[in-house]
Motif scaffolding. Sequence first.
Motif, PDB file in Angstrom:
ATOM      1  N   SER A  69       0.836  -1.200   0.000  1.00 33.41           N
ATOM      2  CA  SER A  69       0.000   0.000   0.000  1.00 33.41           C
ATOM      3  C   SER A  69       0.870   1.249   0.000  1.00 33.41           C
ATOM      4  N   PHE A  70       0.558   2.185  -0.882  1.00 30.02           N
ATOM      5  CA  PHE A  70       1.332   3.425  -0.963  1.00 30.02           C
ATOM      6  C   PHE A  70       1.206   4.231   0.323  1.00 30.02           C
ATOM      7  N   ALA A 125      -6.332   2.878  -6.902  1.00 30.73           N
ATOM      8  CA  ALA A 125      -4.912   2.824  -6.581  1.00 30.73           C
ATOM      9  C   ALA A 125      -4.615   3.661  -5.350  1.00 30.73           C
ATOM     10  N   PHE A 126      -3.581   3.300  -4.613  1.00 27.56           N
ATOM     11  CA  PHE A 126      -3.105   3.997  -3.429  1.00 27.56           C
ATOM     12  C   PHE A 126      -4.017   3.804  -2.220  1.00 27.56           C
ATOM     13  N   TYR A 181       4.899   3.932  -9.060  1.00 25.30           N
ATOM     14  CA  TYR A 181       3.924   3.091  -8.361  1.00 25.30           C
ATOM     15  C   TYR A 181       2.651   2.939  -9.191  1.00 25.30           C
ATOM     16  N   LEU A 182       2.183   4.062  -9.739  1.00 25.44           N
ATOM     17  CA  LEU A 182       0.980   4.033 -10.560  1.00 25.44           C
ATOM     18  C   LEU A 182       1.203   3.214 -11.827  1.00 25.44           C
ATOM     19  N   ALA A 183       2.384   3.345 -12.422  1.00 20.49           N
ATOM     20  CA  ALA A 183       2.685   2.587 -13.637  1.00 20.49           C
ATOM     21  C   ALA A 183       2.701   1.085 -13.361  1.00 20.49           C
ATOM     22  N   VAL A 199      -5.647  -0.730  -9.639  1.00 20.99           N
ATOM     23  CA  VAL A 199      -6.001   0.562 -10.214  1.00 20.99           C
ATOM     24  C   VAL A 199      -7.403   0.488 -10.811  1.00 20.99           C
ATOM     25  N   THR A 200      -8.130   1.570 -10.655  1.00 22.36           N
ATOM     26  CA  THR A 200      -9.461   1.608 -11.199  1.00 22.36           C
ATOM     27  C   THR A 200      -9.425   1.569 -12.726  1.00 22.36           C
TER      28      THR A 200
END
Length: 246
Positions: A69-70, A125-126, A181-183, A199-200
């Motif tokens: 988890s971020f 995400a996150f 992280y998102l990538a 991720v949504t």
Amino acid sequence: MSDPNRTSQSTRHATGPAGAAARTPAAAVAPATRHPLAAAYRLLITVAALTGLVLEAVATPDAARLLASFTVQANIAAALVSAASAHRAWTGRHPLSPGLTGATLSFLTLAAVLHHALPATPTTAFALPRPTPGTPAHSLAPLLLATLTPFAALADWLLLTTPRGFRPCHAWQWPAYPLLYLAIALAFPTPPGTHPVNVTTTLPTTLTIALASCLLPVITIAIDQVRPSPRLPGNRISPTGIGPLK
């Protein structure tokens, strides 16, 4: 501007105890300035972050889900950085690099903004892992990790640190990890509910996360350039030279 580490020509060839004292740089004899109140406050930030992490660990036995988890990663960084900053403030040593403290603040702010602006669901995400309903962690862990610790770190930056420490290069350095992280979340999606790095599927949410990752550091650096300097006790400037007694 005079250099406190250099001596004047008139004292360079002096002899005896007076000459030795005159040749000693002022920086070598200046007393360290301790900030016990700042140290205590930063220690409280460390305690808040660690408490939230422990509560989240109790509600999420799966260590892989927790560490991925971020928000959890940002709070781990905040606990380490705040503890180191508290030690330096207590002992009077030089503070940590603004690039390091600013990056931690940027991560915490991003986690807090996304937690309150986006639905905290496994498809976002996150997001934090969902704790077991009815447990103390169900309400306390998100409050500590996504609200209290980020706001405490923000107050530390605004009230206890010297302004204009952030540099323009930090505007592209700090978003590097959130975008990475998102990538990874986009490249390796997992079934909803099995991993916090999900991720949504909606493009607007993904773009919102990327835009927030890039804009928050820019806003932080801009505020740092214009905010007033805090009035900390014990910050009186010492003389940079040694002269004869009068």
